[in-house]
Scaffold this active site. Structure first.
Site, mmCIF file in Angstrom:
data_model
loop_
_atom_site.group_PDB
_atom_site.id
_atom_site.type_symbol
_atom_site.label_atom_id
_atom_site.label_comp_id
_atom_site.label_asym_id
_atom_site.label_seq_id
_atom_site.Cartn_x
_atom_site.Cartn_y
_atom_site.Cartn_z
ATOM 1 N N GLU A 59 0.826 -1.200 0.000
ATOM 2 C CA GLU A 59 0.000 0.000 0.000
ATOM 3 C C GLU A 59 0.865 1.257 0.000
ATOM 4 O OE1 GLU A 59 -2.342 0.829 3.497
ATOM 5 O OE2 GLU A 59 -3.134 2.665 2.603
ATOM 6 N N ASP A 127 9.590 6.129 15.048
ATOM 7 C CA ASP A 127 9.534 7.555 14.749
ATOM 8 C C ASP A 127 9.951 8.299 16.014
ATOM 9 O OD1 ASP A 127 6.879 9.794 13.538
ATOM 10 O OD2 ASP A 127 8.899 10.185 14.273
ATOM 11 N N ILE A 128 11.021 9.086 15.905
ATOM 12 C CA ILE A 128 11.473 9.840 17.068
ATOM 13 C C ILE A 128 11.360 11.314 16.730
ATOM 14 C CG2 ILE A 128 13.336 10.156 18.711
ATOM 15 C CD1 ILE A 128 14.282 7.411 17.938
ATOM 16 N N ASP A 129 10.610 12.021 17.558
ATOM 17 C CA ASP A 129 10.226 13.385 17.249
ATOM 18 C C ASP A 129 10.728 14.315 18.344
ATOM 19 O OD1 ASP A 129 8.745 15.786 16.954
ATOM 20 O OD2 ASP A 129 7.216 14.680 15.856
ATOM 21 N N CYS A 140 15.330 25.475 22.011
ATOM 22 C CA CYS A 140 14.206 25.723 21.106
ATOM 23 C C CYS A 140 12.972 25.021 21.647
ATOM 24 C CB CYS A 140 14.425 25.182 19.691
ATOM 25 S SG CYS A 140 16.054 24.699 19.243
ATOM 26 N N CYS A 149 20.213 20.990 20.298
ATOM 27 C CA CYS A 149 19.351 19.905 20.759
ATOM 28 C C CYS A 149 19.425 18.667 19.859
ATOM 29 C CB CYS A 149 17.908 20.370 20.906
ATOM 30 S SG CYS A 149 17.253 21.261 19.486
ATOM 31 N N VAL A 183 13.724 11.733 13.398
ATOM 32 C CA VAL A 183 14.272 10.680 12.555
ATOM 33 C C VAL A 183 13.315 9.500 12.529
ATOM 34 C CG1 VAL A 183 16.680 11.280 12.929
ATOM 35 C CG2 VAL A 183 15.581 9.688 14.478
ATOM 36 N N HIS A 339 0.247 0.956 9.972
ATOM 37 C CA HIS A 339 0.574 2.380 10.089
ATOM 38 C C HIS A 339 1.355 2.844 8.862
ATOM 39 C CE1 HIS A 339 1.284 5.963 12.689
ATOM 40 N NE2 HIS A 339 2.263 6.130 11.827
ATOM 41 N N LEU A 340 0.942 3.988 8.313
ATOM 42 C CA LEU A 340 1.628 4.531 7.133
ATOM 43 C C LEU A 340 2.723 5.493 7.569
ATOM 44 C CD1 LEU A 340 -1.741 5.036 5.465
ATOM 45 C CD2 LEU A 340 0.102 3.992 4.186
ATOM 46 N N LYS A 342 6.017 8.151 6.189
ATOM 47 C CA LYS A 342 6.516 8.900 5.036
ATOM 48 C C LYS A 342 7.695 8.187 4.380
ATOM 49 C CE LYS A 342 8.482 12.828 5.963
ATOM 50 N NZ LYS A 342 8.567 14.246 6.333
#
Lengths: 442, 463
Positions: A59, A127-129, A140, A149, A183, A339-340, A342
């Site tokens: 998908e 996913d690390i945000d 920031c 950071c 990342v 889960h989709l 990017k």
């Protein structure tokens, strides 16, 4: 042919340009061939063990202008993918799971028949945000990131990479810059792709240490007389980065507002009082050579490591370090097969930056502020001119060439070798089974 | 599985697949080919069901794992005994497969069977010697390997560290053998960081291995149950309608009775009402216990439990219950002694002590399965009384001779719950289809008598 793109700042402009030029640009800036080779996992060859249906069952989703979102797209080959993209002009492409049937035909399988539309394989993703670290960032906040950071991401990359490779035995990891403030990690081993949702959840919990929200004070709680080997290994990484980068960069102990937050994590009032006394006296601080935070940290460490304190107080040293450094993973992203996420090499609409791969061994040298941008790429192409019939592709002439080569050499080639070995082995097994069966009929 | 009717009294059982084990524990992958007499077909299943129900009761009573294990193994040895020792495995396997048939038809039945059989497997597997456990694993080709001394030396420290980190004490490491299993098999341990993993393998002590094998057993049985249901429905249901189906249905009614832990009508029953209710609406088992309690001023534990929980189910509040029992025991026991030795138990049944589980009153199946001993008065009169005693008890209930005969006939056919229903019919002169639970008898009786009373007042006002 094109006007200068230095002034491309506006997100709407980026979106427009990405959808019209990036994906569908005749010179092909987007590395379609590499992406296809990756996701077909070796089944795009001529070997009899190949399953040609694999690509058609994966998908994809597109985000179009005005945030229109289309799911359950699938393509049988590269040219179909390119053609669909040219006609629909997405500005973002997400990759979903590999299903048991083509996503476009899923409605034929609804309604309680034996075959239900379901995911069969999916890379293990993380996913690390940076916004998950907002409570400890002082340089920031929100969507911004800077080089002060960014080391938090390096810690996460190093720890996750080690855990996934050493503890779980995975080999084919792809780390990608998300284009703005984080990342992604794609674990592409066959064993990882076949993990159930429960297994994904368990692995994520193995990696989770930081719990709690704005209402809880202490978010890292270490119980027990010892740390699990994975945590003690992580601690070494965390401690180094804490003392060399996080502590000085974030000025964690410089001012009262900052150091109070650190002292909150010490479960001993006398130690807290002791530190407050020393630190509120600012005149002595200006003498320190290393910097205020570094020298104050030495003092705090001494107090916490002294033999006079209880084990739980001594433990708080590790808790403090972990609180300020340990990776914070979004469990929802990793837990579900469908889960989709990017696709690598997309362009982030808010920053114009390309989602380039990161080499985990060299992540300390990765600079997210210096990543190729759309404007840069288009300018580079403009300068080169579009030469028809040249040997190297257009993307190789731009700053995109190096990231794509990294993708190729560090990730794709080892993966392809493993794919080939697996397909050959499975095929052999099948042949043996068949011959065993036929011999029994005698 | 396949059933051929050799004759109406014999069932031939045959199944497809691999083989049973050399170890005493089986994964029940395949049933043996055997001719089974139809009485054994039912009896073996009943015996096994007794053990499974005991597991459920023991677990719900919050006993410690070791106590549950000991109790279950006792019952296993007692009920699964056979005349010849080599028939043991046969009975084990046959009874499992019969119960599999019984419990394959609905989700609820499947879930219960899966839980209890897995618990039973786990208990029995744990009792096996390490050598037999190892043989079992090899035979079923499970991917669990014991680690060599060299490997162990290499990771001894890390294993000890994990033990300490999860609060298990490092002393265990030297003694327990460690197995190397794929990490996917111990996801709970991985998620809570209670295990050492390296290169995709988890290293678990022998104790943990039991859980892993039991989980494997559970998933195999789960799949098998679905298949059994499909096969039975497709192939045998029709032809076995008169022979096996009634047996299977009876066996499955074990616990489909509704939950009687809270009185359905919601209204409390007072102490004063109890006497009248006992005479008119209690089923024979409870009536007997009640009368014996009045007579002897005492009841042993089994009787106290059976009657006590029943009373809770009909709506007797805790305070009233305490007063009831204290009063019943009073002539032979001072109140202080009662409070010291018996009150705790009453409170426990009401969920006010210890684990605070609100215990449910026993169902007919459970009561029928119990084994009252000398001096006990609990159990099911239709099963546990001699015919003479039963006859006498029924006369005491003022049933007509015709009703009594009907009840005795059902009892002879071993249809205890139908016998109870016949008693109900005799006592209330109204229809009753079957009794699954003493509290059901009570509710139905109250309902009928209430309707009768309403009809009577209606008629009075009319005329």
């Amino acid at each position: 042919m094109f006007c200068s793109f230095e002034l491309v700042r506006n997100a709407a402009e980026i979106v427009f340009l990405v959808s019209r030029f990036f994906f569908s640009f005749p010179g092909r800036l987007f590395p379609y061939a590499e992406m296809y080779k990756w996701l077909s996992y070796g089944h795009d060859g001529k070997h009899p063990g190949c399953d040609a249906s694999i690509m058609g069952r994966r998908e994809f989703s597109f985000t179009l202008e005005h945030d229109i979102y289309i799911r359950y797209l699938s393509f049988h080959d590269v040219s179909e993918m390119e053609a669909t993209i040219k006609s629909k002009c997405p500005h973002k492409i997400d990759i979903g799971a590999l299903y048991n049937v083509e996503p476009a035909k899923r409605t034929a399988y609804a309604g309680g028949s034996d075959r239900v539309f379901a995911p069969v394989e999916r890379e293990l993703v993380f996913d690390i945000d940076m916004t998950d670290y907002d409570d400890i960032r002082t340089c920031c906040s929100g969507a911004d990131i800077c080089l002060k950071c960014w080391p938090l991401m390096n810690i996460a990359i190093k720890i996750l990479d080690t855990v996934l490779r050493e503890d779980f035995g995975f080999e084919h990891l792809l780390w990608v810059y998300s284009g703005r403030r984080g990342v992604h990690c794609w674990v592409c081993d066959a064993r990882a792709r076949r993990l159930s949702n429960e297994a994904r959840s368990a692995i994520t919990r193995y990696l989770t240490l930081y719990k709690g929200n704005e209402n809880t004070t202490k978010k890292v709680s270490l119980t027990g007389p010892a740390l699990h080997p994975a945590l003690s290994r992580a601690y070494e990484i965390c401690r180094t980065y804490f003392e060399e980068h996080i502590l000085p960069n974030q000025e964690l102990l410089n001012s009262e507002g900052h150091f109070e937050k650190v002292l909150e994590l010490v479960p001993d009032e006398s130690v807290r009082a002791q530190m407050r006394d020393r630190w509120q006296d600012n005149r002595r601080a200006s003498v320190a050579k290393d910097g205020i935070s570094a020298s104050r940290w030495k003092q705090l460490k001494q107090a916490l490591e002294s033999k006079k304190v209880t084990p739980s107080v001594r433990r708080s040293l590790e808790e403090i370090i972990f609180s300020y450094t340990y990776p914070r993973i979004d469990i929802e992203v990793s837990k579900h097969m469908n889960h989709l996420l990017k696709a690598p090499f997309c362009i982030h609409p808010k920053t114009g930056r390309v989602c380039v791969p990161i080499d985990p061994q060299d992540c300390d040298n990765f600079d997210p502020t210096n990543v190729p941008t759309l404007a840069q790429l288009l300018n580079e192409l403009n300068a080169e001119g579009v030469k028809g019939g040249s040997e190297c592709r257009d993307l190789d002439k731009t700053s995109l060439g190096a990231p794509v080569r990294l993708f190729q050499t560090k990730f794709l080639e080892p993966l392809q070798r493993a794919n080939k070995a697996e397909i050959t082995a499975l095929h052999q097994e099948k042949l043996q089974e068949v011959s065993a069966k036929t011999s029994l009929s005698w | 599985m396949e059933f051929r009717s050799k004759s109406s009294s014999v069932v031939a059982v045959k199944a497809y697949g691999g083989g049973a084990g050399k170890s005493k524990v089986s994964m029940y992958l395949v049933a043996p080919e055997a001719d089974v007499a139809i009485e054994d077909f039912e009896q073996y299943a009943l015996d096994r069901l007794h053990v499974l129900i005991a597991i459920e009761e023991n677990r719900s009573r919050g006993k410690r794992a070791e106590d549950v294990e000991a109790a279950v193994m006792d019952l296993w040895r007692k009920h699964m005994r056979t005349v010849q020792s080599d028939d043991l495995l046969q009975k084990d396997v046959i009874s499992h497969f019969v119960l599999r048939l019984v419990h394959c038809r609905t989700e609820e039945l499947r879930r219960w069977f899966l839980e209890m059989e897995t618990a039973l497997f786990r208990i029995r597997f744990r009792m096996e010697s390490p050598e037999l456990q190892k043989a079992f694993i090899e035979e079923h080709k499970l991917p669990y390997k014991i680690i060599s001394a060299a490997e162990f030396d290499g990771m001894k420290e890390k294993l000890a560290q994990v033990m300490r980190a999860s609060g298990q004490g490092a002393g265990l490491v030297g003694e327990t053998a460690f197995y190397k299993v794929p990490f996917e098999e111990v996801l709970d341990l991985v998620a809570t960081r209670k295990v050492y993993i390296h290169q995709g393998h988890a290293y678990v002590p022998r104790e943990q291995l039991v859980t892993i094998v039991a989980n494997h057993f559970r998933s195999m049985l789960s799949q098998a149950l679905v298949l059994t249901n499909r096969n039975w429905t497709a192939m045998f249901a029709a032809q076995e309608e008169d022979r096996l189906t009634p047996i299977l249905e009876a066996l499955s009614k074990r616990y489909l009775a509704p939950d009687y832990s809270k009185s359905a009508s919601g209204s409390a029953v007072t102490l004063q009402e109890l006497d009248g209710l006992a005479m008119r609406s209690f089923p024979l088992c409870m009536r007997h216990l009640y009368l014996k309690l009045q007579e002897d001023r005492h009841l042993r534990h089994g009787g106290r439990q059976q009657l006590g929980l029943f009373l809770k189910g009909i709506g007797l509040k805790l305070d009233d219950a305490l007063a009831f029992w204290r009063g019943a025991f009073a002539p032979r026991m001072p109140a202080e002694k009662f409070d010291k030795e018996y009150a705790y138990n009453v409170r426990h049944n009401y969920g006010k002590e210890g684990k605070r589980t609100d215990y449910t009153p026993y169902s007919c199946m459970y009561i029928i399965m119990s084994s009252p001993g000398v001096g006990d008065h609990h159990g099911c009169p239709y099963r546990h009384f001699s015919p003479e005693n039963l006859h006498a008890a029924l006369s005491g209930m003022r049933l007509s001779p015709k009703s009594i005969d009907e009840v005795m006939e059902k009892t002879r056919g071993r249809h205890y719950q139908l016998a109870c229903a016949a008693t109900f019919e005799g006592a209330h002169s109204c229809q009753c289809d079957g009794i699954n639970h003493p509290n059901q008898y009570f509710e139905q009786s109250r309902k009928f008598l209430k309707e009768q009373a309403e009809k009577a007042t209606e008629m009075e006002t009319d005329s």
